[in-house]
Scaffold this motif. Structure first.
Motif, PDB file in Angstrom:
ATOM      1  N   GLN A 123      71.099  63.451   0.973  1.00  0.00           N
ATOM      2  CA  GLN A 123      70.422  62.994   2.186  1.00  0.00           C
ATOM      3  C   GLN A 123      69.737  64.182   2.864  1.00  0.00           C
ATOM      4  OE1 GLN A 123      70.585  59.608   3.113  1.00  0.00           O
ATOM      5  NE2 GLN A 123      71.713  59.332   1.176  1.00  0.00           N
ATOM      6  N   THR A 124      68.521  63.959   3.344  1.00  0.00           N
ATOM      7  CA  THR A 124      67.790  64.992   4.070  1.00  0.00           C
ATOM      8  C   THR A 124      67.110  64.363   5.284  1.00  0.00           C
ATOM      9  OG1 THR A 124      67.334  66.191   2.023  1.00  0.00           O
ATOM     10  CG2 THR A 124      66.011  66.770   3.931  1.00  0.00           C
ATOM     11  N   ALA A 125      67.178  65.041   6.412  1.00  0.00           N
ATOM     12  CA  ALA A 125      66.496  64.572   7.615  1.00  0.00           C
ATOM     13  C   ALA A 125      65.951  65.769   8.382  1.00  0.00           C
ATOM     14  CB  ALA A 125      67.453  63.771   8.500  1.00  0.00           C
ATOM     15  N   ASN A 126      64.860  65.556   9.096  1.00  0.00           N
ATOM     16  CA  ASN A 126      64.314  66.567   9.996  1.00  0.00           C
ATOM     17  C   ASN A 126      64.224  65.907  11.372  1.00  0.00           C
ATOM     18  OD1 ASN A 126      62.461  68.147  11.592  1.00  0.00           O
ATOM     19  ND2 ASN A 126      61.878  69.205   9.703  1.00  0.00           N
ATOM     20  N   LEU A 127      65.146  66.265  12.244  1.00  0.00           N
ATOM     21  CA  LEU A 127      65.244  65.594  13.540  1.00  0.00           C
ATOM     22  C   LEU A 127      63.991  65.788  14.385  1.00  0.00           C
ATOM     23  CD1 LEU A 127      68.973  66.433  14.391  1.00  0.00           C
ATOM     24  CD2 LEU A 127      68.038  64.235  13.641  1.00  0.00           C
ATOM     25  N   ALA A 128      63.365  66.940  14.289  1.00  0.00           N
ATOM     26  CA  ALA A 128      62.159  67.197  15.082  1.00  0.00           C
ATOM     27  C   ALA A 128      61.042  66.229  14.699  1.00  0.00           C
ATOM     28  CB  ALA A 128      61.705  68.637  14.895  1.00  0.00           C
ATOM     29  N   HIS A 129      60.943  65.888  13.423  1.00  0.00           N
ATOM     30  CA  HIS A 129      59.884  65.001  12.943  1.00  0.00           C
ATOM     31  C   HIS A 129      60.239  63.526  13.089  1.00  0.00           C
ATOM     32  CE1 HIS A 129      58.190  68.324  10.048  1.00  0.00           C
ATOM     33  NE2 HIS A 129      58.149  68.655  11.322  1.00  0.00           N
ATOM     34  N   GLU A 130      61.544  63.212  13.033  1.00  0.00           N
ATOM     35  CA  GLU A 130      61.965  61.814  12.983  1.00  0.00           C
ATOM     36  C   GLU A 130      62.485  61.273  14.306  1.00  0.00           C
ATOM     37  OE1 GLU A 130      64.807  61.600   9.788  1.00  0.00           O
ATOM     38  OE2 GLU A 130      63.533  62.809   8.472  1.00  0.00           O
ATOM     39  N   LEU A 131      62.894  62.172  15.220  1.00  0.00           N
ATOM     40  CA  LEU A 131      63.569  61.714  16.434  1.00  0.00           C
ATOM     41  C   LEU A 131      63.196  62.504  17.674  1.00  0.00           C
ATOM     42  CD1 LEU A 131      65.873  59.773  17.449  1.00  0.00           C
ATOM     43  CD2 LEU A 131      67.448  61.678  17.050  1.00  0.00           C
ATOM     44  N   GLY A 132      63.143  63.820  17.543  1.00  0.00           N
ATOM     45  CA  GLY A 132      62.947  64.670  18.712  1.00  0.00           C
ATOM     46  C   GLY A 132      64.273  64.952  19.401  1.00  0.00           C
ATOM     47  N   ASP A 133      64.207  65.680  20.502  1.00  0.00           N
ATOM     48  CA  ASP A 133      65.411  65.976  21.278  1.00  0.00           C
ATOM     49  C   ASP A 133      66.060  64.656  21.704  1.00  0.00           C
ATOM     50  OD1 ASP A 133      64.578  68.604  21.015  1.00  0.00           O
ATOM     51  OD2 ASP A 133      63.678  68.681  23.021  1.00  0.00           O
ATOM     52  N   PHE A 134      67.370  64.528  21.491  1.00  0.00           N
ATOM     53  CA  PHE A 134      68.002  63.221  21.729  1.00  0.00           C
ATOM     54  C   PHE A 134      69.038  63.294  22.850  1.00  0.00           C
ATOM     55  CE2 PHE A 134      70.183  65.281  18.200  1.00  0.00           C
ATOM     56  CZ  PHE A 134      71.526  65.100  18.456  1.00  0.00           C
ATOM     57  N   VAL A 135      69.369  62.142  23.385  1.00  0.00           N
ATOM     58  CA  VAL A 135      70.201  62.028  24.585  1.00  0.00           C
ATOM     59  C   VAL A 135      71.679  62.180  24.242  1.00  0.00           C
ATOM     60  CG1 VAL A 135      70.933  60.467  26.437  1.00  0.00           C
ATOM     61  CG2 VAL A 135      68.513  60.592  25.794  1.00  0.00           C
ATOM     62  N   LEU A 136      72.375  63.008  25.040  1.00  0.00           N
ATOM     63  CA  LEU A 136      73.823  63.159  24.932  1.00  0.00           C
ATOM     64  C   LEU A 136      74.560  62.489  26.086  1.00  0.00           C
ATOM     65  CD1 LEU A 136      74.268  66.884  23.811  1.00  0.00           C
ATOM     66  CD2 LEU A 136      74.038  64.838  22.401  1.00  0.00           C
ATOM     67  N   LYS A 137      73.866  62.343  27.206  1.00  0.00           N
ATOM     68  CA  LYS A 137      74.452  61.664  28.366  1.00  0.00           C
ATOM     69  C   LYS A 137      73.351  60.893  29.073  1.00  0.00           C
ATOM     70  CE  LYS A 137      77.369  62.593  32.442  1.00  0.00           C
ATOM     71  NZ  LYS A 137      78.005  63.669  33.258  1.00  0.00           N
ATOM     72  N   ARG A 138      73.605  59.642  29.351  1.00  0.00           N
ATOM     73  CA  ARG A 138      72.583  58.798  29.968  1.00  0.00           C
ATOM     74  C   ARG A 138      72.477  59.079  31.469  1.00  0.00           C
ATOM     75  NH1 ARG A 138      74.540  53.155  27.484  1.00  0.00           N
ATOM     76  NH2 ARG A 138      74.940  52.835  29.697  1.00  0.00           N
ATOM     77  N   ARG A 139      71.403  58.614  32.034  1.00  0.00           N
ATOM     78  CA  ARG A 139      71.177  58.795  33.469  1.00  0.00           C
ATOM     79  C   ARG A 139      72.295  58.188  34.310  1.00  0.00           C
ATOM     80  NH1 ARG A 139      66.237  59.352  36.031  1.00  0.00           N
ATOM     81  NH2 ARG A 139      65.216  58.768  34.088  1.00  0.00           N
ATOM     82  N   ASP A 140      72.881  57.076  33.812  1.00  0.00           N
ATOM     83  CA  ASP A 140      73.962  56.416  34.552  1.00  0.00           C
ATOM     84  C   ASP A 140      75.325  57.077  34.345  1.00  0.00           C
ATOM     85  OD1 ASP A 140      74.569  55.670  31.984  1.00  0.00           O
ATOM     86  OD2 ASP A 140      74.278  53.524  32.277  1.00  0.00           O
ATOM     87  N   GLY A 141      75.335  58.212  33.625  1.00  0.00           N
ATOM     88  CA  GLY A 141      76.572  58.959  33.454  1.00  0.00           C
ATOM     89  C   GLY A 141      77.356  58.620  32.202  1.00  0.00           C
ATOM     90  N   ILE A 142      76.888  57.632  31.425  1.00  0.00           N
ATOM     91  CA  ILE A 142      77.586  57.242  30.207  1.00  0.00           C
ATOM     92  C   ILE A 142      77.385  58.303  29.132  1.00  0.00           C
ATOM     93  CG2 ILE A 142      77.708  55.539  28.338  1.00  0.00           C
ATOM     94  CD1 ILE A 142      78.851  54.513  30.944  1.00  0.00           C
ATOM     95  N   ILE A 143      78.494  58.772  28.553  1.00  0.00           N
ATOM     96  CA  ILE A 143      78.437  59.745  27.464  1.00  0.00           C
ATOM     97  C   ILE A 143      77.945  59.044  26.196  1.00  0.00           C
ATOM     98  CG2 ILE A 143      79.813  61.237  25.944  1.00  0.00           C
ATOM     99  CD1 ILE A 143      79.480  62.442  28.684  1.00  0.00           C
ATOM    100  N   ASN A 144      76.965  59.643  25.529  1.00  0.00           N
ATOM    101  CA  ASN A 144      76.421  59.054  24.309  1.00  0.00           C
ATOM    102  C   ASN A 144      77.429  59.155  23.165  1.00  0.00           C
ATOM    103  OD1 ASN A 144      74.744  59.401  21.634  1.00  0.00           O
ATOM    104  ND2 ASN A 144      73.385  58.365  23.054  1.00  0.00           N
ATOM    105  N   TYR A 145      77.391  58.137  22.310  1.00  0.00           N
ATOM    106  CA  TYR A 145      78.247  58.083  21.126  1.00  0.00           C
ATOM    107  C   TYR A 145      78.154  59.355  20.295  1.00  0.00           C
ATOM    108  CZ  TYR A 145      78.933  56.977  16.129  1.00  0.00           C
ATOM    109  OH  TYR A 145      79.264  57.023  14.805  1.00  0.00           O
ATOM    110  N   GLN A 146      76.945  59.889  20.128  1.00  0.00           N
ATOM    111  CA  GLN A 146      76.757  61.048  19.245  1.00  0.00           C
ATOM    112  C   GLN A 146      77.610  62.233  19.681  1.00  0.00           C
ATOM    113  OE1 GLN A 146      75.100  60.314  16.697  1.00  0.00           O
ATOM    114  NE2 GLN A 146      73.752  58.650  17.293  1.00  0.00           N
ATOM    115  N   LEU A 147      77.668  62.479  20.974  1.00  0.00           N
ATOM    116  CA  LEU A 147      78.452  63.604  21.479  1.00  0.00           C
ATOM    117  C   LEU A 147      79.946  63.335  21.342  1.00  0.00           C
ATOM    118  CD1 LEU A 147      78.658  66.328  22.952  1.00  0.00           C
ATOM    119  CD2 LEU A 147      78.621  65.060  25.110  1.00  0.00           C
TER     120      LEU A 147
END
Length: 295
Positions: A154-178
Motif C-alpha cells: 500500500q502507498t499513499a501521499n497524504l499531501a496529494h490525496e487529503l491535505g492537512d487533516f483534523v485531529l480535533k473538531r471545532r466542537d471539541g470532539i477528538i477525531n478518531y485518527q488521533l
C-alpha cells in the motif's frame, strides 16, 4: 522517528468497536479474525470501546457490545478501555504536537470548504488560537508505504490525496485518527486486524505515529461482509444486530465467511478453541469484499 517492534515482540491485538449502533455480522467477522489471529500466535487480545464521538453514541449499543462479547465467550486480556474516559490524554498529546509546531487551528467551515476533498492549507499561516477552532495536523509531500497482510503493498501521499487533516473538531470532539493512534501506543498494540473500510485511514495513522515517535504497527484489513444491495454491512445501512442467544450459529457462520476449516456447533468457547488451533489467515479471501451475501 520511532523504534520498531522486533520480531520477538509478543503479539498484542485488539477489537475496537464504536457504540454508534449495535454489533452486526461484519463486526463479528472482525472480532473473530482479530481474536483467532492473536490467540493462534500466543498473543494478547484487548477490547477498546471507541466512543470519542459522544453525540453519535447510540443508546443501548454499548450494553449490546458487552453482551455480545460475553455471549461469544471471548477471553479478553486486561480491562476494557473506554475512550470517552481518556479525553485528557488525547488533549495532552495535542499539546505535545503543538509544542513541536506540527498542528494549527483552522476556522474553515464545511460550507467554506465546499466539495474540495483535499484541504489546501488555508489556515496554516494564520496562527490562530487553538481554542474553539478545529485543529489540523500538517502532512508532508512524501509517500507512506506499508505492507498489509491481506491487501498487499500500500502507498499513499497524504499531501496529494487529503491535505492537512483534523485531529480535533471545532466542537471539541477528538477525531478518531488521533485517539486510535494514542491508544494503540499506550496499550502496546503490535498488530491491527480490522475491516478493509478502514484501509484508507491507515496512512494517516502511520503519519501520526511517526510524528509522535511511536513504533510502527503491522496491519491486516479484512474483506467486508455485504448485504443483498451490494453495500457493506454497517450501522448506517441498518445491518441486523447480532442476537447473543444465537452465538454459536453466528460464530460458525463467521468462520465460514473467513474460509476457515469447519468447526462443529458447540459452546462458543469450545468452538473458538478449535478455530484457534486450526486458524489459517492465508485462507481469508485477499480482496476488499467477501464473495457471499451476509444479511
Amino acid at each position: 522517528m520511532g523504534v520498531s517492534h522486533s520480531e520477538n515482540t509478543p503479539y498484542r491485538g485488539r477489537f475496537a468497536p464504536s457504540p454508534t449502533g449495535p454489533l452486526h455480522f461484519g463486526s463479528l467477522i472482525t472480532a473473530v479474525a482479530s481474536y483467532c489471529e492473536a490467540k493462534s500466535r500466543y498473543g494478547k487480545w484487548f477490547v477498546r470501546i471507541e466512543d470519542t464521538d459522544i453525540p453519535r453514541i447510540y443508546p443501548g449499543s454499548e450494553t449490546h457490545i458487552l453482551q455480545c462479547l460475553d455471549a461469544f465467550e471471548f477471553e479478553i486480556d486486561g480491562q476494557i478501555f473506554f475512550q470517552k474516559d481518556r479525553l485528557h490524554i488525547y488533549n495532552d498529546v495535542l499539546h505535545k504536537l503543538q509544542q513541536k509546531n506540527y498542528i494549527y487551528a483552522c476556522q474553515c467551515t464545511r460550507k467554506m470548504l465546499g466539495s474540495n476533498a483535499i484541504y489546501q492549507g488555508t489556515c496554516k499561516t494564520l496562527d490562530l488560537a487553538l481554542e474553539n477552532q478545529a485543529i489540523r495536523v500538517k502532512v508532508n509531500d512524501q509517500p507512506i508505504e506499508f505492507i498489509d497482510a491481506l491487501q498487499g503493498n500500500q502507498t499513499a501521499n497524504l499531501a496529494h490525496e487529503l491535505g492537512d487533516f483534523v485531529l480535533k473538531r471545532r466542537d471539541g470532539i477528538i477525531n478518531y485518527q488521533l485517539a486510535v493512534v494514542v491508544d494503540d501506543y499506550l496499550q502496546d498494540i503490535t498488530h491491527v486486524v480490522r475491516g478493509a473500510d478502514l484501509l484508507d485511514n491507515t496512512a494517516r495513522q502511520i503519519w501520526l505515529g511517526q510524528l509522535l515517535g511511536y513504533p510502527p504497527l503491522k496491519y491486516m484489513h479484512l474483506p467486508l461482509a455485504m448485504n443483498d444491495q451490494g453495500q457493506k454491512l454497517s450501522k448506517q445501512n441498518m445491518a441486523q444486530a447480532l442476537d447473543p442467544s444465537n452465538a454459536s450459529q453466528l460464530l460458525q457462520q463467521a468462520l465460514i465467511a473467513l474460509k476457515q476449516p469447519f468447526v462443529e456447533l458447540d459452546r462458543p468457547t469450545i468452538m473458538l478453541q478449535q478455530a484457534i488451533s486450526q486458524w489459517q489467515k492465508d485462507l481469508i479471501p485477499k480482496q476488499n469484499t467477501l464473495p457471499d451475501i451476509y444479511l
